[in-house]
Structures are given as structure tokens and as C-alpha cells.
Design an enzyme around this catalytic site. Structure first.
Site, PDB file in Angstrom:
ATOM      1  N   SER A  78       1.113  -1.275   0.195  1.00 21.99           N
ATOM      2  CA  SER A  78       0.204  -0.048  -0.142  1.00 21.99           C
ATOM      3  C   SER A  78       0.806   1.120  -0.097  1.00 21.99           C
ATOM      4  O   SER A  78       1.372   1.479  -0.906  1.00 21.99           O
ATOM      5  CB  SER A  78      -1.170   0.139   1.265  1.00 21.99           C
ATOM      6  OG  SER A  78      -2.061   0.922   1.355  1.00 21.99           O
TER       7      SER A  78
ATOM      8  N   ASP B 219      10.090   4.722 -10.600  1.00 25.14           N
ATOM      9  CA  ASP B 219       9.982   5.429 -11.520  1.00 25.14           C
ATOM     10  C   ASP B 219      10.946   6.590 -11.723  1.00 25.14           C
ATOM     11  O   ASP B 219      11.349   7.101 -12.443  1.00 25.14           O
ATOM     12  CB  ASP B 219       8.650   6.236 -11.961  1.00 25.14           C
ATOM     13  CG  ASP B 219       7.733   4.593 -11.982  1.00 25.14           C
ATOM     14  OD1 ASP B 219       7.850   3.155 -11.768  1.00 25.14           O
ATOM     15  OD2 ASP B 219       7.088   4.834 -11.762  1.00 25.14           O
TER      16      ASP B 219
ATOM     17  N   LYS C 234      -0.971  -4.062  -3.063  1.00 25.91           N
ATOM     18  CA  LYS C 234      -2.126  -3.558  -3.131  1.00 25.91           C
ATOM     19  C   LYS C 234      -2.088  -1.894  -3.452  1.00 25.91           C
ATOM     20  O   LYS C 234      -1.551  -1.407  -3.568  1.00 25.91           O
ATOM     21  CB  LYS C 234      -2.450  -3.646  -1.278  1.00 25.91           C
ATOM     22  CG  LYS C 234      -3.849  -2.912  -1.587  1.00 25.91           C
ATOM     23  CD  LYS C 234      -3.750  -3.093   0.433  1.00 25.91           C
ATOM     24  CE  LYS C 234      -5.415  -2.292   0.663  1.00 25.91           C
ATOM     25  NZ  LYS C 234      -5.368  -0.246  -0.159  1.00 25.91           N
TER      26      LYS C 234
END
Length: 453
Positions: free
Chosen positions: A303, A314, A328
Site C-alpha cells: 500500500s 519511477d 495492494k
């Protein structure tokens, strides 16, 4: 109409909340025949529920509790949606609020249960427990005049918590003492330590984040400052340990990520309707001043942890080391139901990393996979099944992934992921990938629409 809600991110095991104000217009100008038919069918189903409810009340072998029947019906409705939507009664709602605030009236001791008694793991610095001389491995046998034997751990913890400035008497057995020790403590405001830090190998700042509550970003910034001052020019870089961190507040995941980034999108959340899409962006000011960062993840990183790991990966701001994360990729909103009625925890959106990738039921794949050496007796219990294994989970495009190692050795010298991270920061070649990027020059710029909160 303004409705006070809370947005959370949580794993299958735990969760937390952030207060937001969300406007949700629900006006309808015209209803077509298909809509009228759907509404009519819905009312027939509600009539069926009413019939069943009355039959149970009148004919069940014992007189049922009406309020429990309604709560069970609500719980069943939400549980049928996905693993993370649920109904919380008033007590569960209060407990969740304490967990997400990260502070409460209490004594300041971390405890566990052993042989039916409460064992002190450690007192928290500068709290009533530490000031009174409570020590690690102390055994608490009585709380006021009540024996601990027979209570669950949660029941004992609840009794130790309470309003600030109220008293509680503890009876303690301590190794080396012939007689029990009695001590009276006055409860104070206790802050849960969600961030812990230490110097690793004389020149690396190691920071462990255990959950994302309202204290996390503040604690992270404090530890970055302390370690930076302590190490000075020797500082090689940072290891951010998110292993087995089940998640927590969406806002804290954003601000923790922002701590390490100069610019660019951190996360986007997308609900059922396109107009509900929100994007959160970084602000200028990398507190680590571009130092290399290694992020440790494993099958228990879920999460909010995955938001941080995904954003730094990224933007090529950090190298991820460990095993694939939990997977999740959904956001829950806490909707209070009025005084004494608890709250709904409802899945309302999916989240996406800056590159537009959903990790739902897939997880985040580390740049360098490192498997730990697991003791034989633990080998059947050290893998986390992941989101994709949960019954009723939200489906995703592409192949779903289940299961990933989540074991972390108790002794740092046996921690292969930690050693790999330290080697990378010391410039020692890895067989899997290159050393971590510094700064975020490789980050891809995206338009940032600040979320309304």
C-alpha cells in the site's frame, strides 16, 4: 453537500486514515426507462431483505439482537465487495483513529504477550514508563487490582491506555528481584515511533519506517537531520527500509516521497469516474541533498509503502532491493456514520505510480532481487501470499503475481538485502544492476494537479 471522509491505504492486515473534505454531487435531472427498471429491481431486493430480517426476528430459536443483525448485514454487504472494504463498529473506528494519529494517552511501553503475561519489549524514551524505570523483559502481572492472566494482549493494552493525567498501578516481576515491584504511573501523551534510525557501517544512514501514520513524515525528517549532522561529509547515502510495512495514510506516503524528490508526479488516484482522478506532485527540496538512496522492500511491503517505492523507482531516485512487494493498489475512504454508529471503510479508487503503472495484484519488482537465507523451521512461514491471493480482490490487466518472501533476519549481520544495499552505496559492483542514481535528473516530468484537501 460536504461529507467528512478519510482516505487510507492498507494491507490485508492493517490500515489508517487521513481526514479530507470531499464534495460528491449526486443530482439526477432525468431518469430513463432502464434506470427506472433498475431502481424498481433494487427496491424489490430491499423488500426481500426486510422480509428475511422480520422472519429472523420472529422465528429464530433465540431472540436475536436487532442491532447485531443490522451490523452483520452491513458487514456482509461490504465484505462481498473486496478484501479491504468493511464496516467498523464504534470501538473499531476509535481504535483505527488512534492508530492513524500515532499518539494516545498511555504509558510509553512496547509490550508482547508471553505465557499469558505481558512482557515489556522496551520502554519508549522520555515517557512515564522510562522515567519510572520500567525495563525490557519486565513481566507485568497486574494492572491496578486486576490480574493480567486471562486477558488478551489487546485487552491489556486498552487498559494501559487512557486519558492523559490519569493514574494506573502496575505490579511487575523482574529477573533478579525476589519480590514483585509495584509502581504507579501517570498517563501522558505518547507518540508511536513509526521511524527508527541508526548509523550503518560508520558512513550509511539507515532509516526504518514501520507504518505511515500522522507522525511518520515528521519523524523521517528528524532522523534525516540527525544522521546528516552526525555523519557529516562521511555520509555515503541512505537505506530506507520499508520491509513488512503494511501501509497507512495516503497523505503520509505522498509527503515521505516528497522528502526525497525535487519535482514530478508522486502518485495518481483514479476512481470510477474520470473527473475523480487526482494527481499529487513533489515540491522542490530534497532533504537528502541528492545523496544515493537504496529502498528495501519485500512481500510484506504494501500500500503506502508501495507508493513510496514506486515513486522513487519511477523517478530513478532510488534503487529497490529485496523481493516483490505485496501488490495492494487500491485506496480506501473512511466514511463516518454518525455518533456511535462507527464508519464504513470503502474502496473508492486505484492508485498508479508516476509512470502510470498499477501495482494491483502484481506488486513492485525490485531492481535487485535478494532472497534471504531462511532457517529450516521457518521456511513454510516466510512467504506472503500477496494481494492476488486474497479472495475477491480487484482484478487487474495482465498477469497477476502471488507470493513473495517476507523474512527479515533478526540479526543485521545475516541480512543479505541490507548487505547488498550497503555494498551498492560503497560502490561495490552488483551482479544484478548498476549503482543507484543520485538526484532525480532522470525523472520524467508530468503535469501536477494538486489534490483538493
Amino acid at each position: 453537500m460536504m461529507r467528512k471522509t478519510s482516505v487510507i491505504l492498507l494491507s490485508a492486515a492493517t490500515g489508517a486514515a487521513l481526514t479530507l473534505f470531499v464534495t460528491q454531487p449526486r443530482s439526477v435531472l432525468m431518469m430513463g426507462s432502464s434506470a427506472r427498471a433498475a431502481t424498481s429491481d433494487t427496491y424489490r431486493q430491499l423488500n426481500l431483505f426486510g422480509d428475511v430480517f422480520e422472519r429472523v426476528r420472529s422465528d429464530y430459536v433465540e431472540k436475536p439482537d436487532d442491532s447485531k443483525l443490522v451490523e452483520s448485514a452491513i458487514s456482509g454487504m461490504l465484505a462481498g465487495l473486496d478484501p479491504h472494504s468493511s464496516y467498523m463498529d464504534a470501538k473499531s473506528f476509535r481504535d483505527m483513529q488512534v492508530q492513524t494519529r500515532g499518539e494516545f494517552g498511555g504509558l510509553g511501553i512496547e509490550v508482547t504477550m508471553e505465557d499469558g503475561l505481558i512482557k515489556v519489549v522496551s520502554p519508549i524514551d522520555d515517557t512515564p514508563a522510562s522515567k519510572a524505570g520500567i525495563m525490557a523483559n519486565d513481566i507485568i502481572t497486574n494492572l491496578d487490582d486486576e490480574a493480567v492472566q486471562g486477558l488478551t494482549l489487546n485487552q491489556a493494552v486498552e487498559k494501559m491506555r487512557g486519558p492523559v493525567n490519569t493514574k494506573i498501578r502496575l505490579k511487575i516481576i523482574r529477573k533478579g528481584q525476589d519480590n514483585p515491584i509495584e509502581v504507579t504511573l501517570v498517563r501522558d501523551n505518547i507518540r508511536v515511533r513509526s521511524v527508527r534510525a541508526r548509523v550503518e557501517q560508520d558512513d550509511i544512514a539507515y532509516i526504518r519506517v514501520t507504518t505511515f501514520n500522522e507522525q511518520t513524515t515528521e519523524g523521517l525528517k528528524r532522523e534525516i537531520g540527525n544522521l546528516s549532522n552526525q555523519l557529516g561529509d562521511k555520509l555515503k547515502g541512505y537505506i530506507i527500509d520499508l520491509r513488512n510495512n503494511p501501509g497507512g495514510l495516503l497523505e503520509e506516503a505522498v509527503t515521505v516521497s516528497d522528502t526525497f524528490l525535487e519535482r514530478g508526479e508522486i502518485v495518481s488516484t483514479r476512481g470510477r469516474n474520470a473527473e475523480e482522478t487526482q494527481r499529487r506532485a513533489a515540491h522542490s527540496g530534497d532533504l537528502t541533498k541528492g545523496k544515493p538512496i537504496i529502498v528495501l522492500v519485500n512481500g510484506g511491503s504494501a500500500s503506502a509503502s508501495e507508493i513510496v517505492a514506486g515513486a522513487l523507482q519511477d523517478h530513478k531516485r532510488a534503487t529497490l532491493v529485496g523481493t516483490r512487494s505485496f501488490g495492494k493498489g487500491s485506496v480506501q475512504t473512511i466514511i463516518p456514520l454518525g455518533s456511535g454508529n462507527g464508519a464504513l471503510r470503502l474502496t473508492t479508487a486505484r492508485y498508479f505510480t508516476p509512470s502510470g503503472k498499477s501495482i494491483q495484484a502484481k506488486g513492485i519488482v525490485p531492481d535487485i532481487e535478494v532472497l534471504q537465507d531462511v532457517p529450516d523451521e521457518l521456511k513454510t512461514r516466510t512467504d506472503t501470499k500477496g494481494e492476488a491471493s486474497l479472495r475477491g480482490h480487484l482484478k487487474t490487466d495482465g498477469d497477476e503475481k502471488t507470493g513473495s518472501q517476507s523474512y527479515v533476519p533478526p540479526d543485521a549481520k545475516d541480512d543479505k538485502a541490507l548487505k547488498t544495499a550497503a555494498d551498492l552505496l560503497h560502490g561495490i559492483k552488483s551482479t544484478a544492476t548498476a549503482a543507484p542514481a543520485t538526484g532525480d535528473k532522470a525523472a520524467v516530468e508530468k503535469p501536477a494537479n494538486k489534490a483538493a484537501n
